[in-house]
Design a protein around this motif. Structure first.
Motif, mmCIF file in Angstrom:
data_model
loop_
_atom_site.group_PDB
_atom_site.id
_atom_site.type_symbol
_atom_site.label_atom_id
_atom_site.label_comp_id
_atom_site.label_asym_id
_atom_site.label_seq_id
_atom_site.Cartn_x
_atom_site.Cartn_y
_atom_site.Cartn_z
ATOM 1 N N ARG A 1 0.822 -1.215 0.000
ATOM 2 C CA ARG A 1 0.000 0.000 0.000
ATOM 3 C C ARG A 1 0.852 1.260 0.000
ATOM 4 O O ARG A 1 0.479 2.287 -0.578
ATOM 5 C CB ARG A 1 -0.947 0.022 1.212
ATOM 6 N N ARG A 2 2.014 1.188 0.639
ATOM 7 C CA ARG A 2 2.890 2.360 0.736
ATOM 8 C C ARG A 2 3.814 2.487 -0.468
ATOM 9 O O ARG A 2 4.676 3.372 -0.510
ATOM 10 C CB ARG A 2 3.698 2.284 2.040
ATOM 11 N N GLY A 3 3.627 1.622 -1.474
ATOM 12 C CA GLY A 3 4.385 1.735 -2.713
ATOM 13 C C GLY A 3 5.674 0.951 -2.765
ATOM 14 O O GLY A 3 6.461 1.106 -3.699
ATOM 15 N N TRP A 4 5.906 0.074 -1.794
ATOM 16 C CA TRP A 4 7.108 -0.762 -1.723
ATOM 17 C C TRP A 4 8.368 0.090 -1.923
ATOM 18 O O TRP A 4 9.102 -0.085 -2.901
ATOM 19 C CB TRP A 4 7.072 -1.896 -2.746
#
Length: 258
Positions: A38-41
């Motif tokens: 969710r945090r963009g990896w």
């Protein structure tokens, strides 16, 4: 089913799922992984200290440490040491995934016909994609791989000859899924070749090991020429014939000698 992240979410799952008691580490690892996605990896990003994670996911220290062990094994995150340490996002190692997939196929006893049925389905698609979007950069990469492929070797190498070329073609599609699956099946091919009872012999349909190597090298040249020409249909046809020949070669080697 995605796991809800946040304070108390894991504890609520434990209370409502009668089968979750033995899976707390896995569930927590999945929740943390979901948060990373969710945090963009963002590789290198800190997800917080052990204390912060304990509070956020509302689990015991033992459960959290099991979750972190799983995440580290999967290459998703690692726990830094020292006062400034925390759970840091990492980039997964594709090699470990490829090896795991190949081992799973061995466990499921995937046979030669199933192996090459799968390879054909994927690799015919790969050559078509690359041929339709061929660029000068891709042409240079293919020719360089082909030059590497034209060296010497023994008969065993027929089934794995051009390993780099097959994987490179999958890479050039720009589709990471195709690259991963083709790499896994190529790795499985290499494992099967090494384990065959007659792997030190040449195929009965050829005269010498050199014949086998020449046939493989010729097939690779033809596939690359078709891709470079942008002829997707011809590239598919030549790859199909090449994979069928490899399957026959492996079948010949797997047949007990009389």
């Amino acid at each position: 089913m995605a796991v809800e992240a946040g304070s108390g979410a894991i504890a609520r799952r434990f209370r409502t799922d009668p089968h979750a008691s033995g899976k707390r580490g896995q569930i927590t690892a999945r929740a943390i992984a979901d948060e990373i996605v969710r945090r963009g990896w963002v590789v290198g990003e800190s997800l917080g200290s052990e204390g912060e994670l304990l509070e956020r996911f509302d689990v015991s220290r033992a459960v959290l440490r099991e979750a972190i062990r799983l995440l580290e094994h999967q290459g998703v995150a690692r726990m830094g040491k020292g006062p400034s340490g925390g759970l840091v996002v990492t980039a997964p190692d594709a090699t470990a995934v490829v090896e795991s997939a190949a081992l799973y196929c061995e466990f499921r006893r995937v046979d030669i016909s199933q192996l090459y049925e799968s390879r054909s389905a994927l690799e015919l698609t790969c050559v078509e994609i690359v041929a339709r979007q061929i660029t000068e950069t891709n042409i240079a990469a293919l020719r360089a791989a082909l030059d590497e492929d034209q060296g010497g070797g023994d008969a065993k190498r027929l089934a794995v000859s051009g390993h780099d070329l097959h994987v490179l073609i999958a890479q050039l599609t720009g589709n990471p899924t195709l690259e991963l699956f083709v790499s896994s099946l190529v790795d499985l091919t290499a494992r099967y070749t090494a384990d065959l009872p007659n792997s030190d012999c040449v195929s009965p349909i050829s005269r010498t090991a050199a014949d086998d190597m020449d046939a493989a090298a010729h097939a690779h040249r033809g596939i690359v020429e078709a891709i470079v020409a942008g002829d997707a249909a011809l590239a598919r046809h030549r790859m199909d014939r090449h994979l069928a020949a490899m399957a026959q070669w492996l079948t010949d080697l797997s047949t007990p000698s009389e």
